[in-house]
Scaffold this active site. Structure first.
Site, PDB file in Angstrom:
ATOM      1  N   ARG A 183     -15.436   3.012   3.865  1.00 34.84           N
ATOM      2  CA  ARG A 183     -15.325   4.367   3.297  1.00 34.84           C
ATOM      3  C   ARG A 183     -15.513   5.443   4.373  1.00 34.84           C
ATOM      4  O   ARG A 183     -15.190   6.602   4.173  1.00 34.84           O
ATOM      5  CB  ARG A 183     -16.325   4.563   2.177  1.00 34.84           C
ATOM      6  CG  ARG A 183     -17.772   4.438   2.602  1.00 34.84           C
ATOM      7  CD  ARG A 183     -18.713   4.456   1.413  1.00 34.84           C
ATOM      8  NE  ARG A 183     -18.851   5.793   0.869  1.00 34.84           N
ATOM      9  CZ  ARG A 183     -19.646   6.731   1.395  1.00 34.84           C
ATOM     10  NH1 ARG A 183     -20.318   6.480   2.494  1.00 34.84           N
ATOM     11  NH2 ARG A 183     -19.730   7.903   0.843  1.00 34.84           N
ATOM     12  N   PRO A 210     -31.282 -12.193   5.154  1.00 37.32           N
ATOM     13  CA  PRO A 210     -32.473 -11.417   4.796  1.00 37.32           C
ATOM     14  C   PRO A 210     -33.433 -11.259   5.976  1.00 37.32           C
ATOM     15  O   PRO A 210     -34.327 -10.420   5.963  1.00 37.32           O
ATOM     16  CB  PRO A 210     -33.106 -12.220   3.657  1.00 37.32           C
ATOM     17  CG  PRO A 210     -32.449 -13.547   3.672  1.00 37.32           C
ATOM     18  CD  PRO A 210     -31.148 -13.416   4.375  1.00 37.32           C
ATOM     19  N   GLU A 218     -29.780 -22.195   3.214  1.00 33.26           N
ATOM     20  CA  GLU A 218     -30.901 -21.616   3.981  1.00 33.26           C
ATOM     21  C   GLU A 218     -30.404 -20.915   5.240  1.00 33.26           C
ATOM     22  O   GLU A 218     -31.200 -20.490   6.062  1.00 33.26           O
ATOM     23  CB  GLU A 218     -31.873 -22.736   4.382  1.00 33.26           C
ATOM     24  CG  GLU A 218     -32.461 -23.492   3.210  1.00 33.26           C
ATOM     25  CD  GLU A 218     -33.202 -22.566   2.243  1.00 33.26           C
ATOM     26  OE1 GLU A 218     -32.963 -22.672   1.036  1.00 33.26           O
ATOM     27  OE2 GLU A 218     -33.977 -21.721   2.719  1.00 33.26           O
ATOM     28  N   ASP A 255     -29.588   8.851   2.524  1.00 38.18           N
ATOM     29  CA  ASP A 255     -30.648   9.212   1.574  1.00 38.18           C
ATOM     30  C   ASP A 255     -31.965   8.911   2.282  1.00 38.18           C
ATOM     31  O   ASP A 255     -32.086   7.921   2.969  1.00 38.18           O
ATOM     32  CB  ASP A 255     -30.563   8.322   0.320  1.00 38.18           C
ATOM     33  CG  ASP A 255     -29.175   8.438  -0.288  1.00 38.18           C
ATOM     34  OD1 ASP A 255     -28.675   7.442  -0.811  1.00 38.18           O
ATOM     35  OD2 ASP A 255     -28.607   9.539  -0.140  1.00 38.18           O
TER      36      ASP A 255
HETATM   37  N1  LIG Z   1     -30.462 -10.430   1.218  1.00 36.12           N
HETATM   38  C1  LIG Z   1     -29.638 -11.469   1.582  1.00 36.12           C
HETATM   39  N2  LIG Z   1     -29.780 -12.684   0.939  1.00 36.12           N
HETATM   40  C2  LIG Z   1     -28.988 -13.732   1.295  1.00 36.12           C
HETATM   41  C3  LIG Z   1     -28.012 -13.594   2.299  1.00 36.12           C
HETATM   42  C4  LIG Z   1     -27.835 -12.336   2.971  1.00 36.12           C
HETATM   43  C5  LIG Z   1     -28.664 -11.268   2.604  1.00 36.12           C
HETATM   44  N3  LIG Z   1     -28.525 -10.003   3.246  1.00 36.12           N
HETATM   45  O1  LIG Z   1     -29.289  -9.051   2.967  1.00 36.12           O
HETATM   46  O2  LIG Z   1     -27.586  -9.850   4.127  1.00 36.12           O
END
Ligand SMILES: Nc1ncccc1[N+](=O)[O-]
Length: 247
Positions: free
Chosen positions: A158, A89, A116, A173
């Site tokens: 794809r 994230p 984590e 988009d």
């Molecule tokens: N959003 C995510 N949450 C945990 C691991 C990986 C993630 N991601 O977006 O690659």
């Protein structure tokens, strides 16, 4: 295209045997190799995680097994090297543009993490000689990176020539930017304190919670500035203290 995935849940990738991607694999357009991270542990419990240095919730994935697993994948073709994609994230946004860039690569290695995240020294170690991208599929937190790999392999697969029946154009988009208030997480570390010459930052061993919190915020600001600068401009200035502003 060759795709390698290292995970403690290789069974997560069964969906890559069906539908569009499954057919691409049958036709030899795409090759997928799955690797169980625990195969590179050496203890009876096949341990892959430990508590984070500096305290805090959750567990961090240890550098040792990851280092041996990535080395194992690289050995598959020493004359070449994969582009490494770390789903997190705290990464740069995965976009159609990035999917198109990856679709042109001959070899991708995905390193989805649970908990984590992976001790930050692993990608520091490989970042010196391979292209390592931290990529996020969205501003939310999944239990691990495996779902993100499924998303990216599908988005990339794809685009490979011959996979989509009709040569439909994958047009981006346009969507309104989300209002993102949080900073990205900074680097994480766990035992051992030194790994392949990489030291854990001293402050995290200090036990001084004020300094640790300050250091973590500084690193989060630096990483946000690097990976998602638009989040900083969107950040409410009132949330930045005078120390932040000096960064
Ligand atoms: N959003 C995510 N949450 C945990 C691991 C990986 C993630 N991601 O977006 O690659």
């Amino acid at each position: 295209m060759r795709v390698d995935v290292i995970s403690i849940f290789p069974e997560y990738f069964a969906p890559l045997e069906v539908s569009l991607i499954g057919k691409a694999r049958e036709r030899g357009i795409l090759e997928v190799h799955l690797h169980q991270l625990r195969d590179w542990t050496h203890d009876v419990h096949r341990t892959v995680d430990d508590t984070p240095y500096g305290g805090g919730p959750g567990m961090v994935m240890k550098p040792g097994p990851w280092g041996e697993a990535v080395d194992g994948v690289l050995a598959a073709d020493p004359a070449s090297a994969p582009r490494v994609i770390v789903p997190t994230p705290s990464g740069t946004p995965f976009t159609q543009k990035l999917a198109m860039e990856y679709a042109a690569e001959p070899w991708l290695l995905f390193t989805p993490a649970r908990y984590e995240g992976i001790d930050s020294r692993v990608m520091a170690e490989y970042g010196a000689r391979l292209r390592v991208d931290e990529v996020s599929i969205g501003d939310y937190v999944l239990a691990g990176g495996e779902v993100a790999v499924l998303v990216m392999v599908e988005a990339i697969g794809r685009l490979l020539p011959g996979v989509l029946g009709n040569a439909c154009s994958a047009v981006d988009d346009s969507f309104a930017p989300g209002s993102m208030e949080n900073l990205l997480e900074g680097p994480v570390y766990t035992k051992p304190p030194e790994w392949r010459g990489h030291e854990v930052p001293e402050v995290l061993l200090s036990g001084h919670h004020g300094r640790i919190a300050r250091w973590r915020r500084d690193e989060a600001l630096r990483r946000t500035a690097k990976n998602r600068p638009e989040l900083l401009t969107a950040l409410d200035p009132a949330r930045l203290d005078k120390h932040d502003r000096r960064l």
